[in-house]
Design a protein around this motif. Structure first.
Motif, mmCIF file in Angstrom:
data_model
loop_
_atom_site.group_PDB
_atom_site.id
_atom_site.type_symbol
_atom_site.label_atom_id
_atom_site.label_comp_id
_atom_site.label_asym_id
_atom_site.label_seq_id
_atom_site.Cartn_x
_atom_site.Cartn_y
_atom_site.Cartn_z
ATOM 1 N N ALA A 220 -72.164 33.151 13.549
ATOM 2 C CA ALA A 220 -71.862 33.116 11.806
ATOM 3 C C ALA A 220 -71.743 34.555 11.189
ATOM 4 O O ALA A 220 -72.087 34.838 10.054
ATOM 5 C CB ALA A 220 -73.081 32.434 11.235
ATOM 6 N N PHE A 221 -70.778 35.547 11.921
ATOM 7 C CA PHE A 221 -70.481 36.761 11.269
ATOM 8 C C PHE A 221 -69.148 36.377 10.438
ATOM 9 O O PHE A 221 -68.402 35.710 10.371
ATOM 10 C CB PHE A 221 -70.187 37.479 12.410
ATOM 11 C CG PHE A 221 -71.312 37.816 13.150
ATOM 12 C CD1 PHE A 221 -72.546 37.859 12.880
ATOM 13 C CD2 PHE A 221 -70.931 37.909 14.383
ATOM 14 C CE1 PHE A 221 -73.474 38.061 13.822
ATOM 15 C CE2 PHE A 221 -72.015 38.130 15.428
ATOM 16 C CZ PHE A 221 -73.177 38.017 15.136
ATOM 17 N N LYS A 222 -69.219 37.152 9.163
ATOM 18 C CA LYS A 222 -68.013 37.217 8.258
ATOM 19 C C LYS A 222 -66.890 37.340 9.047
ATOM 20 O O LYS A 222 -65.672 36.884 8.612
ATOM 21 C CB LYS A 222 -68.150 38.106 7.267
ATOM 22 C CG LYS A 222 -69.295 38.028 6.386
ATOM 23 C CD LYS A 222 -69.517 38.586 5.048
ATOM 24 C CE LYS A 222 -70.596 38.548 4.187
ATOM 25 N NZ LYS A 222 -70.648 39.240 3.166
ATOM 26 N N SER A 223 -66.634 38.254 10.011
ATOM 27 C CA SER A 223 -65.583 38.451 10.731
ATOM 28 C C SER A 223 -66.254 38.754 12.355
ATOM 29 O O SER A 223 -67.254 39.220 12.502
ATOM 30 C CB SER A 223 -64.749 39.568 10.193
ATOM 31 O OG SER A 223 -65.479 40.836 10.182
ATOM 32 N N PRO A 224 -65.104 38.622 13.322
ATOM 33 C CA PRO A 224 -65.510 38.958 14.708
ATOM 34 C C PRO A 224 -66.135 40.074 14.895
ATOM 35 O O PRO A 224 -67.030 40.211 15.958
ATOM 36 C CB PRO A 224 -64.304 38.514 15.330
ATOM 37 C CG PRO A 224 -63.368 37.696 14.487
ATOM 38 C CD PRO A 224 -63.793 38.126 12.931
ATOM 39 N N GLU A 225 -65.756 41.243 14.226
ATOM 40 C CA GLU A 225 -66.233 42.524 14.483
ATOM 41 C C GLU A 225 -67.403 43.051 13.626
ATOM 42 O O GLU A 225 -68.064 43.928 13.900
ATOM 43 C CB GLU A 225 -65.091 43.500 14.307
ATOM 44 C CG GLU A 225 -64.647 43.632 12.792
ATOM 45 C CD GLU A 225 -63.727 42.765 12.399
ATOM 46 O OE1 GLU A 225 -63.294 42.765 11.183
ATOM 47 O OE2 GLU A 225 -63.340 41.748 13.108
ATOM 48 N N ASP A 226 -67.738 42.291 12.509
ATOM 49 C CA ASP A 226 -68.939 42.708 11.912
ATOM 50 C C ASP A 226 -70.405 42.380 12.398
ATOM 51 O O ASP A 226 -70.912 41.153 11.998
ATOM 52 C CB ASP A 226 -68.975 42.019 10.370
ATOM 53 C CG ASP A 226 -67.876 42.706 9.805
ATOM 54 O OD1 ASP A 226 -67.199 43.848 10.110
ATOM 55 O OD2 ASP A 226 -67.078 42.091 8.715
ATOM 56 N N PHE A 227 -70.733 42.750 13.675
ATOM 57 C CA PHE A 227 -71.921 42.674 14.079
ATOM 58 C C PHE A 227 -72.530 43.824 14.848
ATOM 59 O O PHE A 227 -71.673 44.836 15.192
ATOM 60 C CB PHE A 227 -71.926 41.466 15.113
ATOM 61 C CG PHE A 227 -71.213 41.600 16.353
ATOM 62 C CD1 PHE A 227 -71.839 42.094 17.542
ATOM 63 C CD2 PHE A 227 -69.871 41.509 16.336
ATOM 64 C CE1 PHE A 227 -71.276 42.319 18.607
ATOM 65 C CE2 PHE A 227 -69.267 41.628 17.408
ATOM 66 C CZ PHE A 227 -69.935 42.096 18.712
ATOM 67 N N LYS A 228 -73.618 43.806 15.124
ATOM 68 C CA LYS A 228 -74.123 45.209 16.006
ATOM 69 C C LYS A 228 -75.196 44.578 17.141
ATOM 70 O O LYS A 228 -75.483 43.639 17.053
ATOM 71 C CB LYS A 228 -75.009 45.929 15.017
ATOM 72 C CG LYS A 228 -76.277 45.245 14.569
ATOM 73 C CD LYS A 228 -77.215 45.962 13.603
ATOM 74 C CE LYS A 228 -78.350 45.189 13.097
ATOM 75 N NZ LYS A 228 -79.238 46.165 12.005
ATOM 76 N N VAL A 229 -75.627 45.432 17.957
ATOM 77 C CA VAL A 229 -76.309 45.098 19.398
ATOM 78 C C VAL A 229 -77.371 46.000 19.339
ATOM 79 O O VAL A 229 -77.400 47.099 19.009
ATOM 80 C CB VAL A 229 -75.316 45.370 20.636
ATOM 81 C CG1 VAL A 229 -76.421 45.310 21.672
ATOM 82 C CG2 VAL A 229 -74.382 44.484 20.679
ATOM 83 N N SER A 230 -78.395 45.405 19.175
ATOM 84 C CA SER A 230 -79.928 45.968 18.882
ATOM 85 C C SER A 230 -80.601 46.110 20.144
ATOM 86 O O SER A 230 -80.805 44.988 20.960
ATOM 87 C CB SER A 230 -80.781 45.272 17.837
ATOM 88 O OG SER A 230 -80.337 45.277 16.578
ATOM 89 N N LEU A 231 -80.969 47.305 20.888
ATOM 90 C CA LEU A 231 -82.006 47.767 21.943
ATOM 91 C C LEU A 231 -82.874 48.234 21.705
ATOM 92 O O LEU A 231 -82.954 49.498 21.611
ATOM 93 C CB LEU A 231 -80.956 48.275 22.972
ATOM 94 C CG LEU A 231 -79.420 47.722 23.247
ATOM 95 C CD1 LEU A 231 -78.633 48.884 23.878
ATOM 96 C CD2 LEU A 231 -79.668 46.601 24.410
ATOM 97 N N PRO A 232 -83.980 47.677 20.971
ATOM 98 C CA PRO A 232 -85.191 48.249 20.381
ATOM 99 C C PRO A 232 -86.283 48.965 21.660
ATOM 100 O O PRO A 232 -87.110 49.684 21.070
ATOM 101 C CB PRO A 232 -86.138 46.836 19.811
ATOM 102 C CG PRO A 232 -85.607 45.792 20.565
ATOM 103 C CD PRO A 232 -84.133 46.233 21.093
ATOM 104 N N LEU A 233 -86.095 48.518 22.698
ATOM 105 C CA LEU A 233 -87.291 49.034 23.718
ATOM 106 C C LEU A 233 -86.362 49.869 24.662
ATOM 107 O O LEU A 233 -85.213 49.674 25.188
ATOM 108 C CB LEU A 233 -88.067 48.006 24.395
ATOM 109 C CG LEU A 233 -88.419 47.057 23.229
ATOM 110 C CD1 LEU A 233 -89.284 45.959 24.083
ATOM 111 C CD2 LEU A 233 -89.707 47.998 22.536
ATOM 112 N N ARG A 234 -87.341 50.786 25.472
ATOM 113 C CA ARG A 234 -86.816 51.541 26.224
ATOM 114 C C ARG A 234 -87.150 50.853 27.802
ATOM 115 O O ARG A 234 -88.166 51.299 28.325
ATOM 116 C CB ARG A 234 -87.123 53.084 26.372
ATOM 117 C CG ARG A 234 -86.526 53.990 27.439
ATOM 118 C CD ARG A 234 -86.787 55.458 27.202
ATOM 119 N NE ARG A 234 -86.722 55.961 26.003
ATOM 120 C CZ ARG A 234 -85.564 56.730 25.652
ATOM 121 N NH1 ARG A 234 -84.900 56.848 26.410
ATOM 122 N NH2 ARG A 234 -85.762 57.326 24.445
#
Length: 433
Positions: A220-234
């Motif tokens: 449900a992003f406003k546009s297909p490119e408006d998102f991020k990938v989160s990698l919080p742990l090593r």
């Protein structure tokens, strides 16, 4: 003289036995026969001049006695055989009872376990096995009766036949009791299995509903490119994967937005591996070393610093001609170099991984080299972009999707706990500043 005396004794014994069986004899008659010296006296001596002293009745009586002796011997053999059969039947019955008890204990023990998929053995096999044993015992009994009929022309003695029938009746009763117990256990097991299966299905349905909700929220992003990938742990299991691969290329430009405060080193924002070369293209900042660009496992150090916990736009260009490269941060070119894998074309058909360095194509990650932070707008072109285009993207005055790898929601997968979330990068960047 000694031999003659022994012969007289033998003749007397034979004659006296016959005379005792005849009721009309008045006395005994002795016949003396000369026996040569050295003759075996245990064997009867046939003589031609022996006087016939037996009557037809005596001969018939003797034959009857011989037949009775043979019949007695046969009866003894039959009784011994029947006793062995009875012992064998008793042994089989004891084994059946022991096996039934052990199976029952094993099944009751197995029912106490809460397993998923490992169900107890179907009691039908035990019932069939007991039925086969029962039929085998009946067949043995019929064979013994037939053998007895063929041998003596009669049936088993009444006592033995009654004993076998009682044994078979007891065994049938025990078999029926065991069958009833197994049927009850089977019914109980079915009820428990049905309840367990229902609980499992309910849990799976809940998980599927939750996954569907997460998928809907992620898309449900406003546009297909408006998102991020989160990698919080090593770790060595959080990563993203680009579904598209690369063609053969003689130049490239890769740009992305990064946000990380990991120390020491932010890790590996992305890596591209092909069969035979896991380090075809790698961007990595490992430990206290500066950020590095690897092309065909050849290394160039980049003058970039992005570990302050803010969003930064970086771009890297490379061409096979002389291995010339450029490094941009926030729209500004900070460094250039050459002789980085010169005249080496980028191989096609590999795998692009976000957040991990590949030791084999698509896998064998090292947690110490993992990227920790957030990543967005990963785009790749098969040419060297102009500095003005790179600056426009860094200043949010223009957006250019990659012609080889564009940053779109449908093109990015996440694994191991990595997540995708909505992001408007320019607004976020202004908020950070």
């Amino acid at each position: 003289m000694r031999a003659l005396f022994v012969a007289l004794l033998l003749s007397y014994a034979s004659g006296s036995g016959k005379a005792a069986g005849a009721s009309g004899a008045k006395g005994n008659r002795f016949v003396c026969t000369a026996v040569p010296a050295g003759t075996d006296l245990s064997c009867p001596v046939e003589t031609t001049n022996r006087v016939q002293s037996t009557s037809p009745q005596e001969e018939e009586l003797r034959n009857t006695i011989i037949q009775l002796r043979e019949t007695i011997l046969q009866q003894k053999e039959t009784i011994v055989s029947q006793q062995g059969t009875i012992k064998e039947l008793n042994s089989k019955l004891a084994r059946c009872e022991a096996d039934a008890r052990s199976r029952g204990n094993a099944r009751r023990k197995d029912y106490s376990k809460n397993t998923m998929g490992d169900l107890p053995r179907d009691p039908t096999e035990t019932v069939e096995q007991l039925g086969k044993t029962m039929q085998s015992l009946k067949d043995r009994l019929e064979n013994l009766e037939q053998l007895r009929a063929n041998t003596t022309g009669g049936m088993f003695p009444n006592e033995l036949r009654d004993l076998l029938k009682r044994r078979l009746t007891d065994l049938e009763s025990q078999l029926l009791t065991r069958v009833a117990e197994l049927e009850e256990e089977k019914s109980q097991l079915y009820n428990e299995t049905t309840a367990h299966r229902q609980r499992t299905e309910n849990t799976l349905n809940s998980l599927l509903e939750r996954i569907t909700e997460l998928e809907k929220s992620n898309s449900a992003f406003k546009s297909p490119e408006d998102f991020k990938v989160s990698l919080p742990l090593r770790t060595n299991y959080l990563y993203g994967r680009i579904k598209k691969s690369l063609p053969e290329m003689y130049a490239f430009t890769v740009c992305m937005w990064l946000k990380s405060s990991a120390s020491p080193g932010i890790g590996t924002p992305f890596s591209y591996g092909v069969p035979g070369q896991a380090n075809e293209i790698v961007l990595i900042e490992w430990g206290n070393s500066p950020m590095e660009l690897l092309v065909n496992d050849k290394v160039a150090q980049l003058p970039l610093a992005v570990s302050d916990g803010r969003w930064h736009h970086i771009c890297i260009t490379w061409t096979t001609r002389d291995g010339f490269w450029e490094a941009y941060q926030d729209g500004e070119r900070l460094g250039t170099g050459e002789n980085l894998a010169p005249w080496h074309p980028i191989k096609p058909g590999g795998v692009i991984i976000l957040g991990q360095e590949q030791d084999i194509v698509g896998g064998r990650f090292d947690a110490t080299q993992a990227f920790v932070g957030e990543l967005s707008h990963f785009n790749m072109w098969d040419r060297v972009l102009r500095p003005i285009d790179i600056s426009a993207m860094a200043n949010c005055s223009a957006y250019m999707p990659g012609n080889v790898v564009p940053w779109v929601d449908a093109n990015v997968e996440v694994f191991g706990g990595a997540t995708k979330a909505a992001l408007e990068i320019c607004e976020d960047r202004l908020f950070d500043s």
